[in-house]
Design an enzyme around this catalytic site. Structure first.
Site, PDB file in Angstrom:
ATOM      1  N   LYS A 153     -58.399 -13.351   5.528  1.00 52.03           N
ATOM      2  CA  LYS A 153     -59.587 -11.613   6.259  1.00 52.03           C
ATOM      3  C   LYS A 153     -60.314 -12.656   7.225  1.00 52.03           C
ATOM      4  O   LYS A 153     -60.875 -13.643   7.132  1.00 52.03           O
ATOM      5  CB  LYS A 153     -60.386 -11.709   4.598  1.00 52.03           C
ATOM      6  CG  LYS A 153     -61.363 -10.639   4.758  1.00 52.03           C
ATOM      7  CD  LYS A 153     -62.463 -10.179   4.020  1.00 52.03           C
ATOM      8  CE  LYS A 153     -63.888 -11.536   4.762  1.00 52.03           C
ATOM      9  NZ  LYS A 153     -63.721 -10.517   6.204  1.00 52.03           N
ATOM     10  N   GLY A 206     -67.285 -21.219   6.855  1.00 52.66           N
ATOM     11  CA  GLY A 206     -68.584 -20.146   6.692  1.00 52.66           C
ATOM     12  C   GLY A 206     -69.266 -20.627   5.828  1.00 52.66           C
ATOM     13  O   GLY A 206     -69.727 -22.015   5.909  1.00 52.66           O
ATOM     14  N   SER A 207     -70.203 -19.795   6.329  1.00 56.40           N
ATOM     15  CA  SER A 207     -71.807 -20.551   5.547  1.00 56.40           C
ATOM     16  C   SER A 207     -71.842 -21.609   4.494  1.00 56.40           C
ATOM     17  O   SER A 207     -70.461 -20.985   3.523  1.00 56.40           O
ATOM     18  CB  SER A 207     -72.766 -18.960   5.620  1.00 56.40           C
ATOM     19  OG  SER A 207     -72.609 -18.864   4.412  1.00 56.40           O
ATOM     20  N   THR A 208     -72.533 -22.085   4.353  1.00 54.88           N
ATOM     21  CA  THR A 208     -73.222 -23.072   2.939  1.00 54.88           C
ATOM     22  C   THR A 208     -73.899 -22.090   1.497  1.00 54.88           C
ATOM     23  O   THR A 208     -72.805 -21.740   0.377  1.00 54.88           O
ATOM     24  CB  THR A 208     -74.067 -24.285   3.168  1.00 54.88           C
ATOM     25  OG1 THR A 208     -72.998 -24.788   4.165  1.00 54.88           O
ATOM     26  CG2 THR A 208     -73.694 -24.537   2.233  1.00 54.88           C
ATOM     27  N   GLY A 211     -69.963 -20.255   0.338  1.00 57.97           N
ATOM     28  CA  GLY A 211     -69.388 -21.116  -0.016  1.00 57.97           C
ATOM     29  C   GLY A 211     -69.775 -21.761  -1.134  1.00 57.97           C
ATOM     30  O   GLY A 211     -68.851 -22.023  -1.882  1.00 57.97           O
ATOM     31  N   GLU A 228     -64.910 -24.855   4.102  1.00 57.83           N
ATOM     32  CA  GLU A 228     -65.855 -25.609   5.548  1.00 57.83           C
ATOM     33  C   GLU A 228     -66.584 -25.139   5.503  1.00 57.83           C
ATOM     34  O   GLU A 228     -66.844 -24.402   6.256  1.00 57.83           O
ATOM     35  CB  GLU A 228     -64.958 -25.362   6.473  1.00 57.83           C
ATOM     36  CG  GLU A 228     -62.956 -26.154   6.231  1.00 57.83           C
ATOM     37  CD  GLU A 228     -62.792 -27.997   6.061  1.00 57.83           C
ATOM     38  OE1 GLU A 228     -63.849 -28.378   6.764  1.00 57.83           O
ATOM     39  OE2 GLU A 228     -62.003 -28.201   6.199  1.00 57.83           O
ATOM     40  N   CYS A 262     -69.565 -24.751  13.965  1.00 57.82           N
ATOM     41  CA  CYS A 262     -70.286 -25.877  12.693  1.00 57.82           C
ATOM     42  C   CYS A 262     -70.476 -27.791  13.197  1.00 57.82           C
ATOM     43  O   CYS A 262     -71.320 -28.092  12.040  1.00 57.82           O
ATOM     44  CB  CYS A 262     -68.963 -25.172  12.034  1.00 57.82           C
ATOM     45  SG  CYS A 262     -67.900 -26.087  12.520  1.00 57.82           S
ATOM     46  N   GLU A 354     -78.923 -25.420  10.753  1.00 56.04           N
ATOM     47  CA  GLU A 354     -78.347 -25.131  11.386  1.00 56.04           C
ATOM     48  C   GLU A 354     -78.353 -24.034  12.095  1.00 56.04           C
ATOM     49  O   GLU A 354     -78.887 -22.728  11.672  1.00 56.04           O
ATOM     50  CB  GLU A 354     -76.432 -25.174  10.285  1.00 56.04           C
ATOM     51  CG  GLU A 354     -76.086 -24.299  11.170  1.00 56.04           C
ATOM     52  CD  GLU A 354     -74.676 -24.295  10.498  1.00 56.04           C
ATOM     53  OE1 GLU A 354     -74.670 -23.461   9.355  1.00 56.04           O
ATOM     54  OE2 GLU A 354     -73.310 -24.894  10.762  1.00 56.04           O
TER      55      GLU A 354
HETATM   56  P1  NAD Z   1     -70.617 -16.159   6.997  1.00 54.70           P
HETATM   57  O1  NAD Z   1     -70.368 -17.161   5.619  1.00 54.70           O
HETATM   58  O2  NAD Z   1     -71.104 -15.196   6.481  1.00 54.70           O
HETATM   59  O3  NAD Z   1     -68.939 -15.765   6.238  1.00 54.70           O
HETATM   60  C1  NAD Z   1     -67.371 -16.197   6.652  1.00 54.70           C
HETATM   61  C2  NAD Z   1     -66.750 -15.191   5.608  1.00 54.70           C
HETATM   62  O4  NAD Z   1     -66.726 -14.836   4.806  1.00 54.70           O
HETATM   63  C3  NAD Z   1     -67.151 -13.968   6.819  1.00 54.70           C
HETATM   64  O5  NAD Z   1     -65.217 -13.421   6.942  1.00 54.70           O
HETATM   65  C4  NAD Z   1     -66.984 -12.693   5.681  1.00 54.70           C
HETATM   66  O6  NAD Z   1     -66.913 -11.629   5.321  1.00 54.70           O
HETATM   67  C5  NAD Z   1     -66.768 -14.100   3.860  1.00 54.70           C
HETATM   68  N1  NAD Z   1     -67.606 -13.949   3.307  1.00 54.70           N
HETATM   69  C6  NAD Z   1     -68.790 -13.333   2.880  1.00 54.70           C
HETATM   70  N2  NAD Z   1     -69.534 -12.826   1.596  1.00 54.70           N
HETATM   71  C7  NAD Z   1     -68.454 -13.289   0.818  1.00 54.70           C
HETATM   72  C8  NAD Z   1     -68.129 -13.293   0.090  1.00 54.70           C
HETATM   73  N3  NAD Z   1     -69.597 -13.027  -1.211  1.00 54.70           N
HETATM   74  N4  NAD Z   1     -67.267 -13.396  -0.697  1.00 54.70           N
HETATM   75  C9  NAD Z   1     -66.270 -13.832   0.032  1.00 54.70           C
HETATM   76  N5  NAD Z   1     -66.356 -14.366   1.030  1.00 54.70           N
HETATM   77  C10 NAD Z   1     -67.554 -13.118   2.323  1.00 54.70           C
HETATM   78  O7  NAD Z   1     -70.548 -17.473   8.034  1.00 54.70           O
HETATM   79  P2  NAD Z   1     -70.463 -16.248   8.516  1.00 54.70           P
HETATM   80  O8  NAD Z   1     -72.295 -16.389   9.044  1.00 54.70           O
HETATM   81  O9  NAD Z   1     -69.059 -15.313   9.647  1.00 54.70           O
HETATM   82  O10 NAD Z   1     -69.965 -18.223  10.154  1.00 54.70           O
HETATM   83  C11 NAD Z   1     -70.752 -19.234   9.983  1.00 54.70           C
HETATM   84  C12 NAD Z   1     -70.916 -19.615   9.830  1.00 54.70           C
HETATM   85  O11 NAD Z   1     -69.854 -20.563   9.230  1.00 54.70           O
HETATM   86  C13 NAD Z   1     -71.062 -21.577  10.081  1.00 54.70           C
HETATM   87  O12 NAD Z   1     -72.984 -21.236   8.862  1.00 54.70           O
HETATM   88  C14 NAD Z   1     -71.072 -22.707  10.092  1.00 54.70           C
HETATM   89  O13 NAD Z   1     -71.439 -23.773  10.030  1.00 54.70           O
HETATM   90  C15 NAD Z   1     -69.970 -21.983   9.590  1.00 54.70           C
HETATM   91  N6  NAD Z   1     -68.556 -22.403  10.131  1.00 54.70           N
HETATM   92  C16 NAD Z   1     -68.322 -24.058   9.182  1.00 54.70           C
HETATM   93  C17 NAD Z   1     -67.220 -24.093   9.689  1.00 54.70           C
HETATM   94  C18 NAD Z   1     -65.793 -25.535   9.302  1.00 54.70           C
HETATM   95  O14 NAD Z   1     -64.841 -26.164   9.174  1.00 54.70           O
HETATM   96  N7  NAD Z   1     -66.860 -26.244   8.425  1.00 54.70           N
HETATM   97  C19 NAD Z   1     -66.249 -23.766  10.910  1.00 54.70           C
HETATM   98  C20 NAD Z   1     -66.765 -22.570  11.822  1.00 54.70           C
HETATM   99  C21 NAD Z   1     -67.644 -21.950  10.356  1.00 54.70           C
END
Ligand code: NAD
Length: 450
Positions: A153, A206-208, A211, A228, A262, A354
């Site tokens: 996704k 994605g975001s903490t 996660g 991650e 990130c 962040e």
């Molecule tokens: P986000 O958590 O909002 O979304 C990430 C993904 O999760 C998207 O595809 C989103 O549609 C999906 N998602 C959202 N809610 C969900 C749920 N309830 N269940 C399942 N999936 C869901 O994050 P973002 O705003 O897209 O990305 C930015 C964040 O990602 C930052 O905090 C960044 O640090 C982190 N990030 C971490 C790494 C790493 O490797 N550690 C790499 C890139 C980004």
């Protein structure tokens, strides 16, 4: 799917893919489940050949994929080419894995004992918008190599390259159903990966906050999960280093991808005796940083991904004291200039949180202990850099900083040859490196009585 907008111009893109429904997600998961037994049973050498063919097709379409990312995510063309190349390279690297997925023979009494690495089944990969292509590949390349099928996704804002990569997998000869790209909402498609019993592992970047929800959701089925998450990484500059070189490289470590990284070194710690020189040189480097149309070959930084992300970052700046900024184009698009804040208080949001934008906070320290304490004073622990010419100090500090990926006298962090992941609330598990395929398997032990 909500309308996609070119972040450089603020203009709507011609095509916005349909957003998958819950039923669409279930259909794709069923398809991946149906494709699993045959993919698992493809002979190792043949699976390796298919992954290499997939890499070759990505390479043939590298420019197309890169241009798509410039359009959809506002990445500089130089970065976008690197990112498409990274997908190819990950596939080539993990194409060696099917033929090397070794178990062990363990000495025991009364028989022979061997272990096998069995694929899990369907793996769900959830990708954020900041690096749509590489983060997808860091999941799907080792997962496919280990014999799993994948449902992927992409983020709502940036689905286009993932959709194209899904099509290219078929062009390369991967069987239908092996790699399924499902653009849709996190709360619908992503959430379904967590709740659907046929998805055996969720690989989330994605975001903490999200996660944590995913980890809690996976607990219900004891589903395997890799996380991650976010970061607030420190770039620690000791006075014994080449201060000019450290200051010249610092902008690239935080403003790359407009700070939406990130691993961004968004806190710079500078030893007090070098502080003024460092900040002076940093100002020159930030002034020279080329924030241009990302399609321009000279561009070092493009726009933010969305108006909403730009507004989030702007709110941090409204509450902070800005020391100086670089430049950014006027007019349409989601631009912000690279911005430097001199922090004096570790409780300030711009120091602790962040920001995920082109903002860096700088603070002085007195000695090694204080540098380590400040670096570790964070809920995150993803990456970081250490600048010093003292090899002993470099190793001492690298061992003491609580982060998964550190670089000395450089800012590299994600190399597909080496493990990548976070300490503390930056994540759980590791991606990439030689062991990544094992994270997509169950280790099975078989004892044969003599
Ligand atoms: P986000 O958590 O909002 O979304 C990430 C993904 O999760 C998207 O595809 C989103 O549609 C999906 N998602 C959202 N809610 C969900 C749920 N309830 N269940 C399942 N999936 C869901 O994050 P973002 O705003 O897209 O990305 C930015 C964040 O990602 C930052 O905090 C960044 O640090 C982190 N990030 C971490 C790494 C790493 O490797 N550690 C790499 C890139 C980004």
């Amino acid at each position: 799917m909500s309308t996609l907008i070119n972040p450089t111009t603020g203009v709507e893109l011609d095509s916005s893919p349909a957003s998958a429904s819950l039923e669409d997600a279930d259909t794709a998961i069923a398809r991946a489940h149906d494709a699993f037994p045959a993919w698992r049973d493809v002979a190792p050498g043949e699976r390796a050949r298919l992954l290499r063919a997939f890499a070759a097709v990505i390479d043939e379409h590298l420019e197309e994929l890169a241009q798509l990312e410039v359009l959809n995510a506002g990445h500089t063309i130089g970065n976008a080419r690197w990112e498409a190349g990274n997908v190819r390279d990950c596939l080539n690297y993990y194409s060696a894995a099917p033929e090397r997925l070794f178990g062990r023979q363990i000495p025991v009494a009364g028989g022979t004992d061997v272990t096998f690495h069995e694929p899990l089944g369907v793996v769900g990969i959830i990708v954020p918008w900041n690096f749509p292509m590489p983060i997808a590949a860091w999941g799907f390349a080792p997962a496919l190599a280990a014999g799993n099928t994948v449902v992927l996704k992409p983020a709502e804002l940036t689905p286009l390259t993932a959709i194209r990569i899904g099509e290219l997998a078929l062009v390369a000869g991967l069987p239908e159903g092996v790699l399924n790209v499902i653009p849709g909402k996190g709360s619908v498609v992503g959430e379904r990966f967590v709740t659907h019993p046929l998805v055996r592992k969720v690989c989330f970047t994605g975001s903490t906050g999200v996660g944590k929800q995913i980890m809690a959701g996976c607990a219900d089925q004891v589903k395997r999960v890799t996380l991650e998450l976010g970061g607030k990484s420190a770039n620690i500059v000791f006075a014994d280093t080449d201060v000019a070189a450290a200051a010249a490289s610092a902008p690239y470590a935080v403003f790359d991808n407009a700070g939406q990284d990130c691993c961004a070194r968004s806190r710079i710690l500078v030893q007090r005796s070098a502080y003024d020189e460092f900040v002076g040189r940093l100002q020159t480097a930030v002034t020279d940083f080329r924030v241009l149309d990302p399609a321009d070959e000279r561009s070092e930084m493009g726009p933010m991904v969305s108006a909403a992300q730009r507004d989030t970052v702007q709110r941090y700046l409204d509450d902070a004291t800005v020391a100086f900024t670089g430049s950014a184009p006027d007019g349409p698009g989601w631009w912000l200039p690279p911005t430097v804040v001199e922090s004096t208080d570790t409780s300030e949001p711009v120091w602790r949180e962040e920001v995920f934008g082109p903002v860096v906070a700088v603070m002085p320290f007195d000695d090694e202990d204080e540098a380590v304490a400040l670096a570790n004073d964070s809920d995150y622990g993803l990456s970081g850099s250490i600048f010093t010419t003292d090899i002993g100090r470099a190793l001492r500090v690298a061992r003491r900083v609580e982060a998964g990926n550190l670089s000395v006298n450089s800012h590299s962090s994600v190399r597909y040859w080496t493990p990548f992941g976070g300490y503390k609330q930056s994540g759980l598990g590791r991606e990439l490196g030689p062991d990544a395929p094992n994270a997509f398997t169950e280790e099975k032990n078989v004892f044969i009585a003599h």
